[in-house]
Write a protein that holds these residues in place. Structure first.
Motif, PDB file in Angstrom:
ATOM      1  N   GLY A 129      -5.622   8.935  18.700  1.00 56.65           N
ATOM      2  CA  GLY A 129      -6.630   8.863  17.637  1.00 56.65           C
ATOM      3  C   GLY A 129      -7.677   9.961  17.775  1.00 56.65           C
ATOM      4  N   GLN A 130      -8.094  10.215  18.995  1.00 55.48           N
ATOM      5  CA  GLN A 130      -9.093  11.259  19.203  1.00 55.48           C
ATOM      6  C   GLN A 130      -8.515  12.632  18.879  1.00 55.48           C
ATOM      7  OE1 GLN A 130     -11.886  11.052  22.332  1.00 55.48           O
ATOM      8  NE2 GLN A 130     -11.358   8.964  22.911  1.00 55.48           N
ATOM      9  N   HIS A 131      -7.272  12.827  19.251  1.00 60.58           N
ATOM     10  CA  HIS A 131      -6.607  14.096  18.947  1.00 60.58           C
ATOM     11  C   HIS A 131      -6.534  14.315  17.433  1.00 60.58           C
ATOM     12  CE1 HIS A 131      -3.545  17.263  18.942  1.00 60.58           C
ATOM     13  NE2 HIS A 131      -2.868  16.519  18.090  1.00 60.58           N
ATOM     14  N   VAL A 132      -6.073  13.281  16.725  1.00 60.80           N
ATOM     15  CA  VAL A 132      -5.922  13.393  15.272  1.00 60.80           C
ATOM     16  C   VAL A 132      -7.287  13.611  14.604  1.00 60.80           C
ATOM     17  CG1 VAL A 132      -5.319  12.109  13.176  1.00 60.80           C
ATOM     18  CG2 VAL A 132      -3.782  12.061  15.154  1.00 60.80           C
ATOM     19  N   ALA A 133      -8.290  12.868  15.044  1.00 58.11           N
ATOM     20  CA  ALA A 133      -9.623  12.996  14.445  1.00 58.11           C
ATOM     21  C   ALA A 133     -10.180  14.402  14.663  1.00 58.11           C
ATOM     22  CB  ALA A 133     -10.566  11.946  15.033  1.00 58.11           C
ATOM     23  N   THR A 134      -9.969  14.938  15.853  1.00 57.48           N
ATOM     24  CA  THR A 134     -10.453  16.288  16.146  1.00 57.48           C
ATOM     25  C   THR A 134      -9.733  17.317  15.265  1.00 57.48           C
ATOM     26  OG1 THR A 134     -10.787  15.591  18.436  1.00 57.48           O
ATOM     27  CG2 THR A 134     -10.880  17.952  17.999  1.00 57.48           C
TER      28      THR A 134
ATOM     29  N   PHE B 265      -8.236  16.812  12.374  1.00 58.21           N
ATOM     30  CA  PHE B 265      -8.644  16.641  10.976  1.00 58.21           C
ATOM     31  C   PHE B 265     -10.049  17.209  10.763  1.00 58.21           C
ATOM     32  CE2 PHE B 265      -5.798  12.840   9.497  1.00 58.21           C
ATOM     33  CZ  PHE B 265      -4.682  13.639   9.676  1.00 58.21           C
ATOM     34  N   GLY B 266     -10.955  16.912  11.700  1.00 56.93           N
ATOM     35  CA  GLY B 266     -12.320  17.426  11.589  1.00 56.93           C
ATOM     36  C   GLY B 266     -12.325  18.944  11.538  1.00 56.93           C
ATOM     37  N   HIS B 267     -11.522  19.538  12.418  1.00 54.98           N
ATOM     38  CA  HIS B 267     -11.443  20.989  12.472  1.00 54.98           C
ATOM     39  C   HIS B 267     -10.831  21.547  11.197  1.00 54.98           C
ATOM     40  CE1 HIS B 267     -10.281  25.029  13.863  1.00 54.98           C
ATOM     41  NE2 HIS B 267     -11.183  24.865  14.817  1.00 54.98           N
ATOM     42  N   GLY B 268      -9.738  20.952  10.774  1.00 57.74           N
ATOM     43  CA  GLY B 268      -9.017  21.463   9.603  1.00 57.74           C
ATOM     44  C   GLY B 268      -9.814  21.312   8.316  1.00 57.74           C
TER      45      GLY B 268
ATOM     46  N   ALA C  58     -11.580  24.318   6.009  1.00 55.88           N
ATOM     47  CA  ALA C  58     -11.283  24.462   4.582  1.00 55.88           C
ATOM     48  C   ALA C  58     -12.540  24.286   3.733  1.00 55.88           C
ATOM     49  CB  ALA C  58     -10.223  23.438   4.179  1.00 55.88           C
ATOM     50  N   GLY C  59     -13.685  24.181   4.380  1.00 56.46           N
ATOM     51  CA  GLY C  59     -14.936  24.062   3.627  1.00 56.46           C
ATOM     52  C   GLY C  59     -15.233  22.647   3.163  1.00 56.46           C
ATOM     53  N   VAL C  60     -14.490  21.682   3.693  1.00 55.15           N
ATOM     54  CA  VAL C  60     -14.737  20.287   3.334  1.00 55.15           C
ATOM     55  C   VAL C  60     -15.649  19.664   4.398  1.00 55.15           C
ATOM     56  CG1 VAL C  60     -13.684  18.020   2.947  1.00 55.15           C
ATOM     57  CG2 VAL C  60     -12.506  20.099   2.198  1.00 55.15           C
ATOM     58  N   THR C  61     -16.745  19.063   3.949  1.00 56.38           N
ATOM     59  CA  THR C  61     -17.700  18.463   4.873  1.00 56.38           C
ATOM     60  C   THR C  61     -17.125  17.194   5.486  1.00 56.38           C
ATOM     61  OG1 THR C  61     -19.501  19.294   3.516  1.00 56.38           O
ATOM     62  CG2 THR C  61     -20.037  17.551   5.090  1.00 56.38           C
ATOM     63  N   VAL C  62     -17.243  17.086   6.805  1.00 53.80           N
ATOM     64  CA  VAL C  62     -16.744  15.916   7.523  1.00 53.80           C
ATOM     65  C   VAL C  62     -17.913  14.943   7.714  1.00 53.80           C
ATOM     66  CG1 VAL C  62     -15.733  15.112   9.689  1.00 53.80           C
ATOM     67  CG2 VAL C  62     -14.986  17.289   8.674  1.00 53.80           C
ATOM     68  N   VAL C  63     -17.846  13.801   7.061  1.00 52.90           N
ATOM     69  CA  VAL C  63     -18.894  12.791   7.151  1.00 52.90           C
ATOM     70  C   VAL C  63     -18.434  11.700   8.105  1.00 52.90           C
ATOM     71  CG1 VAL C  63     -20.310  11.153   5.865  1.00 52.90           C
ATOM     72  CG2 VAL C  63     -19.507  13.250   4.749  1.00 52.90           C
ATOM     73  N   SER C  64     -19.292  11.339   9.061  1.00 57.85           N
ATOM     74  CA  SER C  64     -18.925  10.243   9.954  1.00 57.85           C
ATOM     75  C   SER C  64     -20.189   9.653  10.574  1.00 57.85           C
ATOM     76  CB  SER C  64     -17.937  10.725  11.021  1.00 57.85           C
ATOM     77  OG  SER C  64     -17.319   9.617  11.638  1.00 57.85           O
ATOM     78  N   GLY C  65     -20.012   8.782  11.559  1.00 52.68           N
ATOM     79  CA  GLY C  65     -21.140   8.019  12.066  1.00 52.68           C
ATOM     80  C   GLY C  65     -21.577   8.349  13.468  1.00 52.68           C
TER      81      GLY C  65
ATOM     82  N   HIS D  54     -16.495  14.816  14.242  1.00 50.02           N
ATOM     83  CA  HIS D  54     -17.632  15.743  14.231  1.00 50.02           C
ATOM     84  C   HIS D  54     -17.356  16.943  15.135  1.00 50.02           C
ATOM     85  CE1 HIS D  54     -20.391  13.256  11.946  1.00 50.02           C
ATOM     86  NE2 HIS D  54     -20.331  12.245  12.790  1.00 50.02           N
ATOM     87  N   ARG D  55     -16.813  16.659  16.309  1.00 46.24           N
ATOM     88  CA  ARG D  55     -16.589  17.711  17.299  1.00 46.24           C
ATOM     89  C   ARG D  55     -15.615  18.761  16.757  1.00 46.24           C
ATOM     90  NH1 ARG D  55     -15.704  14.208  21.329  1.00 46.24           N
ATOM     91  NH2 ARG D  55     -17.882  13.922  21.891  1.00 46.24           N
ATOM     92  N   GLY D  56     -14.586  18.280  16.066  1.00 47.39           N
ATOM     93  CA  GLY D  56     -13.645  19.223  15.464  1.00 47.39           C
ATOM     94  C   GLY D  56     -14.331  20.098  14.428  1.00 47.39           C
TER      95      GLY D  56
END
Lengths: 390, 390
Positions: free
Chosen positions: B143-148, B150-153, B157-164, B174-176
């Protein structure tokens, strides 16, 4: 146990054995011809070359191979028998569905003329509650683990595990069922006397002990690439639904999945790590909405139910088509309107039946002539039609 | 850079700072009251206790805390500002959607009175193309790998990553984004001056460099359990869609997912091993049809698109509501009938737009007043209504 003594087969059985030797499946013209004139007369006319052009195209190359009786003897020698539509154990509903789908445009939607069967299990009985479990030959450890667990769980619940005996997911699913000493059917793309793949020789023997190894191909037929695709339609037809455990982007399991959907059966896919190439095909099926996600044996059983079998009985008994619908199916049917289409979501709410189950039941009601798909969703068929008889 | 000098705030900003200190979010009566009489008058009346009963219930306990100006100073000291609906950078569309959903019965569907913001990024601009990426605190390595990733990708691509900003999936996403030096927004359940969780102190600083750390809660507010749930509505609202990367059977991510759906945003779930407890929640969302499966950043972008932003412009400009629809949205709109409902499947075929994209666009067209959901599917709204203005 099933059928007559090998030494004294009925003419229709010899005729069908001959026709299976003569025509490479699927042979749509020949199948129609047999339905029209009967197997014995069809065999005679094929043998003499006095058949319509399309049937001649399918039979002329091998019509001299008059090996029906010899094939029956050869099969008997390895403990196999020929099961035909004239036999009580013939799974007529699953194969009728192939004809229905063919009428709607499914290429290759052709029922088998008969099936060579090695094994103790009665074919029709095993097909009453059956699920196809298929997937990649190059399955990961995860895929093999899941296939084994599903095979074991389904068979323990009395659900027949249908697959293709290949390496990877297929073999693992059969192995799980065999370990549970439950019913399982392997559909081969070669003769039932051929151990293919060679590494599954022992497994095939154990499948025959607990269920059946079946094939359209006469004894001695070797596997060929195109036969696997042709064979896949039988796996899809014998399963009341199909579970794709693992599939790469271009897996052969996708062909079984496509036929399963064309037959109106519920298609299920197992989620896996998105980092795994062998789950890409499953995730495509989920994302497109073609398949419903399943994670447990209970979810598979919930999604498939056993309605197919019930509807066969209805058609045969010429009773009111809705009389024997089980609880959920009856509620889904009641939730349909005769006037306007309703979405599966709406129907789920109306019926109080879980959406995945509704999605699984609607195509089955359709095949039973009780529901029709329309532009705005699903509605009740205006006059219930009995299911097609062969 | 944004807003006035800290020493000389406008009365409306001081008023909203005071009201955020006084009322515990969500405060639906107060929010309505402010919309009715304006923030300055509302603050005066709250301070004097001359407000209707429901507003009094929300404000009487703390109305003596007249700390608006002090909070603004305190925020400025840690590099934070108060962004209000009067500011150009206010993300009005995302929060209008909360009001719309509340009118339809979403409990707690209340926009914030204002937001404390620490960071360089303009909030409105960042919310124009944004996706919420959420999931379990106890994420697996997968899960951490996928989240990182996705966050990076997404950020690349200029898409803002919103999270908590929580441990697990949130932090990884966020880290990605931060690693890609792309936009990311952390919505906290405590003051923006509080480093919570403590282990994410450095990460929060880096988020503020590349994006924004935001909160409804005044400086110094400590996190409380119920504030996480209240906060989740803002994460869902700021994301044009929500991706659940990993979630257990009773994960808090499910609340964000539920709000996201109530807002008509596309809900996405990442498949994972069915043997993993932290993917159970994702698979439930997939199986029920609430979420669409996503495996790649491209699929997330395909499913969410950037229509939300386009529709805001339309409403504000009072042009014909359909003028600015982008290609896919226009085709989906054209495929709708004014007379009868159509299923997403039918619309996908009519429009030649992929089904997941159709599923994502329909609720957005609905929020834009262009499409309505009916019992048989979706139809075109009879007279396009402009989107609600605040």
């Amino acid at each position: 146990m099933h059928g007559p003594e090998p030494g004294n087969p009925e003419p229709s059985r010899v005729a069908r054995a001959y026709l299976l030797r003569v025509a490479e499946p699927p042979a749509p013209a020949l199948v129609d011809f047999v339905a029209e004139v009967g197997p014995v007369r069809a065999a005679d006319l094929v043998r003499e070359g006095r058949v319509p052009g399309p049937v001649a195209d399918e039979t002329s190359a091998r019509r001299h191979l008059d090996l029906g009786r010899a094939d029956l003897d050869e099969a008997a020698a390895v403990g196999a028998r020929l099961v035909t539509p004239e036999d009580e154990e013939w799974p007529s509903w699953p194969f009728t569905a192939l004809s229905v789908a063919a009428a709607r445009g499914l290429r290759g939607g052709v029922p088998p003329l008969a099936l060579w069967v090695r094994g103790a299990g009665g074919l029709g009985e095993m097909a009453e509650r059956a699920v196809a479990v298929v997937g990649s030959r190059a399955a990961s450890g995860y895929g093999q683990h899941v296939a084994t667990e599903f095979g074991h769980g389904l068979a323990s619940a009395g659900v027949t595990v249908v697959s293709g005996a290949a390496y990877g997911v297929d073999g693992a699913a059969h192995r799980g069922a065999v370990a549970a000493e439950g019913p399982t059917v392997a559909v081969l793309a070669c003769g039932v006397d051929i151990a293919y793949p060679a590494g599954h020789s022992t497994l095939l023997g154990r499948i025959a002990e607990h269920g059946a190894v079946v094939s359209e191909y006469p004894p001695g037929t070797t596997p060929a690439r195109y036969r696997f695709l042709v064979r896949n339609r039988l796996i899809a037809a014998l399963g009341g639904g199909t579970v794709v455990v693992e599939a790469g982007a271009r897996s052969g399991a996708r062909s079984t999945a496509a036929v399963s959907r064309a037959l109106g059966r519920v298609l299920m896919a197992v989620p896996g790590p998105i980092t795994s190439a062998t789950s890409v095909g499953c995730h495509e099926l989920l994302r497109s909405g073609e398949a419903v996600a399943v994670s447990t044996v209970e979810e598979i059983i919930e999604s498939t139910g056993r309605l197919g079998a019930d509807l066969v009985d209805l058609g045969a008994a010429e009773t009111r088509a809705t009389d024997g619908l089980d609880g959920d199916a009856a509620r889904v049917y009641d939730a349909l309107s005769t006037r306007s289409g309703r979405s599966p979501e709406r129907i789920a709410v109306e019926a109080g039946v879980p959406l995945p189950r509704v999605r699984a039941l609607l195509p089955t009601l359709e095949l039973g002539g009780l529901a029709v798909r329309c532009t705005t969703g699903w509605r009740r068929a205006r006059a219930p039609t009995p299911s097609r008889e062969r």
